[in-house]
Design a protein around this motif. Structure first.
Motif, PDB file in Angstrom:
ATOM      1  N   HIS A   1      49.317 131.309  11.044  1.00  0.00           N
ATOM      2  CA  HIS A   1      48.281 129.595  11.339  1.00  0.00           C
ATOM      3  C   HIS A   1      47.947 129.118  11.670  1.00  0.00           C
ATOM      4  O   HIS A   1      47.860 128.543  10.373  1.00  0.00           O
ATOM      5  N   SER A   2      48.424 127.505  12.091  1.00  0.00           N
ATOM      6  CA  SER A   2      48.449 126.971  11.779  1.00  0.00           C
ATOM      7  C   SER A   2      49.205 126.020  11.082  1.00  0.00           C
ATOM      8  O   SER A   2      49.527 124.864  10.557  1.00  0.00           O
ATOM      9  N   GLY A   3      50.476 126.793  10.985  1.00  0.00           N
ATOM     10  CA  GLY A   3      51.863 126.394  10.774  1.00  0.00           C
ATOM     11  C   GLY A   3      51.542 126.627   9.598  1.00  0.00           C
ATOM     12  O   GLY A   3      51.948 126.180   8.269  1.00  0.00           O
ATOM     13  N   GLN A   4      50.820 127.715   8.973  1.00  0.00           N
ATOM     14  CA  GLN A   4      50.495 127.634   7.290  1.00  0.00           C
ATOM     15  C   GLN A   4      50.926 129.292   7.985  1.00  0.00           C
ATOM     16  O   GLN A   4      50.480 129.931   7.807  1.00  0.00           O
TER      17      GLN A   4
ATOM     18  N   VAL B   1      41.227 148.157   4.201  1.00  0.00           N
ATOM     19  CA  VAL B   1      40.117 146.911   3.643  1.00  0.00           C
ATOM     20  C   VAL B   1      41.148 146.247   3.637  1.00  0.00           C
ATOM     21  O   VAL B   1      42.418 145.772   3.141  1.00  0.00           O
ATOM     22  N   CYS B   2      40.685 144.662   4.223  1.00  0.00           N
ATOM     23  CA  CYS B   2      41.613 143.268   4.214  1.00  0.00           C
ATOM     24  C   CYS B   2      42.298 142.341   3.179  1.00  0.00           C
ATOM     25  O   CYS B   2      40.804 141.976   2.805  1.00  0.00           O
ATOM     26  N   GLU B   3      42.973 142.176   2.742  1.00  0.00           N
ATOM     27  CA  GLU B   3      42.959 140.907   1.575  1.00  0.00           C
ATOM     28  C   GLU B   3      43.458 140.429   1.084  1.00  0.00           C
ATOM     29  O   GLU B   3      44.674 140.679   2.206  1.00  0.00           O
ATOM     30  N   MET B   4      43.151 139.054   1.171  1.00  0.00           N
ATOM     31  CA  MET B   4      43.223 137.710   2.234  1.00  0.00           C
ATOM     32  C   MET B   4      44.103 136.907   1.068  1.00  0.00           C
ATOM     33  O   MET B   4      43.510 136.805   0.267  1.00  0.00           O
ATOM     34  N   SER B   5      45.010 135.975   1.849  1.00  0.00           N
ATOM     35  CA  SER B   5      45.528 135.054   0.663  1.00  0.00           C
ATOM     36  C   SER B   5      44.770 133.509   0.764  1.00  0.00           C
ATOM     37  O   SER B   5      45.381 132.633  -0.210  1.00  0.00           O
ATOM     38  N   LYS B   6      43.417 133.907   1.632  1.00  0.00           N
ATOM     39  CA  LYS B   6      42.653 132.116   1.708  1.00  0.00           C
ATOM     40  C   LYS B   6      41.125 132.951   1.429  1.00  0.00           C
ATOM     41  O   LYS B   6      40.947 133.572   1.809  1.00  0.00           O
ATOM     42  N   ARG B   7      40.692 131.584   1.022  1.00  0.00           N
ATOM     43  CA  ARG B   7      39.309 131.775   0.670  1.00  0.00           C
ATOM     44  C   ARG B   7      39.100 130.493   1.245  1.00  0.00           C
ATOM     45  O   ARG B   7      39.256 129.512   1.674  1.00  0.00           O
TER      46      ARG B   7
ATOM     47  N   TRP C   1      36.092 128.615  10.417  1.00  0.00           N
ATOM     48  CA  TRP C   1      37.107 129.737   9.268  1.00  0.00           C
ATOM     49  C   TRP C   1      37.394 131.101   9.124  1.00  0.00           C
ATOM     50  O   TRP C   1      38.124 131.223   8.950  1.00  0.00           O
ATOM     51  N   LEU C   2      35.390 131.914   8.883  1.00  0.00           N
ATOM     52  CA  LEU C   2      36.415 133.374   9.743  1.00  0.00           C
ATOM     53  C   LEU C   2      36.833 133.510  11.032  1.00  0.00           C
ATOM     54  O   LEU C   2      37.161 134.399  10.981  1.00  0.00           O
ATOM     55  N   ALA C   3      35.968 132.963  12.076  1.00  0.00           N
ATOM     56  CA  ALA C   3      36.677 133.426  13.593  1.00  0.00           C
ATOM     57  C   ALA C   3      38.354 132.825  13.570  1.00  0.00           C
ATOM     58  O   ALA C   3      39.030 133.966  13.676  1.00  0.00           O
ATOM     59  N   ASP C   4      38.638 132.390  12.974  1.00  0.00           N
ATOM     60  CA  ASP C   4      40.643 131.910  12.114  1.00  0.00           C
ATOM     61  C   ASP C   4      40.813 132.940  11.636  1.00  0.00           C
ATOM     62  O   ASP C   4      42.107 133.234  11.779  1.00  0.00           O
ATOM     63  N   ARG C   5      40.020 133.824  10.255  1.00  0.00           N
ATOM     64  CA  ARG C   5      41.064 135.064  10.102  1.00  0.00           C
ATOM     65  C   ARG C   5      40.922 135.909  10.446  1.00  0.00           C
ATOM     66  O   ARG C   5      41.812 136.879  10.528  1.00  0.00           O
ATOM     67  N   LEU C   6      39.871 136.216  11.479  1.00  0.00           N
ATOM     68  CA  LEU C   6      39.948 137.317  12.472  1.00  0.00           C
ATOM     69  C   LEU C   6      41.101 136.990  13.351  1.00  0.00           C
ATOM     70  O   LEU C   6      41.516 138.871  14.070  1.00  0.00           O
ATOM     71  N   LEU C   7      41.354 136.383  14.218  1.00  0.00           N
ATOM     72  CA  LEU C   7      42.287 135.878  14.638  1.00  0.00           C
ATOM     73  C   LEU C   7      43.479 136.354  13.968  1.00  0.00           C
ATOM     74  O   LEU C   7      44.670 137.339  14.589  1.00  0.00           O
ATOM     75  N   GLU C   8      44.021 136.342  12.860  1.00  0.00           N
ATOM     76  CA  GLU C   8      45.133 136.721  12.126  1.00  0.00           C
ATOM     77  C   GLU C   8      45.218 138.182  11.802  1.00  0.00           C
ATOM     78  O   GLU C   8      45.761 138.646  11.683  1.00  0.00           O
ATOM     79  N   VAL C   9      43.716 138.578  11.585  1.00  0.00           N
ATOM     80  CA  VAL C   9      43.528 140.515  11.291  1.00  0.00           C
ATOM     81  C   VAL C   9      43.961 140.692  12.279  1.00  0.00           C
ATOM     82  O   VAL C   9      44.821 141.582  12.187  1.00  0.00           O
TER      83      VAL C   9
ATOM     84  N   PRO D   1      37.067 140.563   4.294  1.00  0.00           N
ATOM     85  CA  PRO D   1      35.782 139.689   3.537  1.00  0.00           C
ATOM     86  C   PRO D   1      35.228 138.874   4.122  1.00  0.00           C
ATOM     87  O   PRO D   1      36.043 137.699   4.867  1.00  0.00           O
ATOM     88  N   ALA D   2      34.000 138.187   4.248  1.00  0.00           N
ATOM     89  CA  ALA D   2      33.472 137.148   4.980  1.00  0.00           C
ATOM     90  C   ALA D   2      33.344 135.945   4.105  1.00  0.00           C
ATOM     91  O   ALA D   2      31.820 136.698   3.619  1.00  0.00           O
ATOM     92  N   PRO D   3      32.361 135.078   3.538  1.00  0.00           N
ATOM     93  CA  PRO D   3      32.397 133.524   3.117  1.00  0.00           C
ATOM     94  C   PRO D   3      31.068 133.779   3.242  1.00  0.00           C
ATOM     95  O   PRO D   3      29.672 134.036   4.717  1.00  0.00           O
ATOM     96  N   ALA D   4      29.576 133.695   2.117  1.00  0.00           N
ATOM     97  CA  ALA D   4      28.413 134.031   2.396  1.00  0.00           C
ATOM     98  C   ALA D   4      27.464 132.346   3.544  1.00  0.00           C
ATOM     99  O   ALA D   4      26.928 132.901   4.103  1.00  0.00           O
TER     100      ALA D   4
END
Length: 225
Positions: free
Chosen positions: A12-15, A36-42, A63-71, A88-91
């Protein structure tokens, strides 16, 4: 059910982003409740100053929308046993007016549907009982998303209020559960209200004990050997 544990690497985005999917299973018979999905990004919830601030830190909704695309990219071949997927979603995402709309738009671009995603927020987000957070949860639910609460560090959310009717699952620390009566009572109440209670790092040998408390599911289940 060990074959459900999978690690995916998506670009995603070259990373490269590492996603690890842990199975959520019934504490007695191993029936699947999803993953449960565990991510390398926070999400970085810290202040930035000077030139760094102008280098556009991505907002929490985007940020969260991008993570959902990755998932979704990693999970599109998964069978129904691995869904719903707790993400997991940030506060900060729950304080962003664009979160529900942005996440909805992201999922519509994938092969998943909103009901297959459960956005998990920390207990601290709801601990003060602010109606604003409850309204944001309602907005996510209105678009079809499930919502979960991570209570592994604290468990102050009042599930007896209207919020409890909108929560799909809660996740607690199995080790803390075995020694804390307050947490036991909370789990029993949540289960009676139809909320799936998930014990993190539970031992299979303690399945009957957890089940007696209304804790039906476990993640990262452990054996004695």
């Amino acid at each position: 059910m060990r074959e459900l544990l999978q690690t995916k690497v998506v670009a995603h985005s070259g990373q490269k982003v590492h996603l690890r999917f842990q199975p959520v299973m019934h504490v007695l018979d191993g029936t699947s409740f999803g993953t449960v999905c565990e991510m390398s990004k926070r999400y970085e919830e810290k202040a930035a100053f000077g030139p760094a601030a102008s280098q556009s830190a991505t907002g929490p909704a985007k940020w969260l929308a991008d993570r959902l695309l990755e998932v979704a990219s990693a999970a599109h071949t998964f069978d129904n046993r691995m869904r719903p997927i707790i993400v997991p979603a940030p506060a900060a995402a729950l304080r962003d007016d664009n979160t529900a709309v942005g996440c909805d738009a992201a999922i519509r671009r994938t092969t998943l549907c909103q009901q297959e995603i459960s956005l998990e927020f920390q207990d601290s987000v709801f601990a003060d009982g602010r109606t604003e957070a409850i309204h944001r949860v309602a907005s996510l639910r209105k678009r079809g998303f499930r919502v979960s609460i991570d209570m592994r560090k604290s468990w102050q959310t009042q599930l007896r209020d209207g919020l409890g009717l909108m929560i799909d699952s809660i996740r607690v620390d199995a080790r803390e559960l075995q020694i804390n009566e307050e947490l036991m009572d909370l789990c029993e109440f949540a289960s009676a209200a139809g909320i799936l209670v998930i014990a993190d790092k539970a031992n299979w040998r303690d399945g009957a004990f957890f089940d007696s408390l209304g804790v039906q599911a476990g993640v990262r289940m452990r054996t004695d050997c």
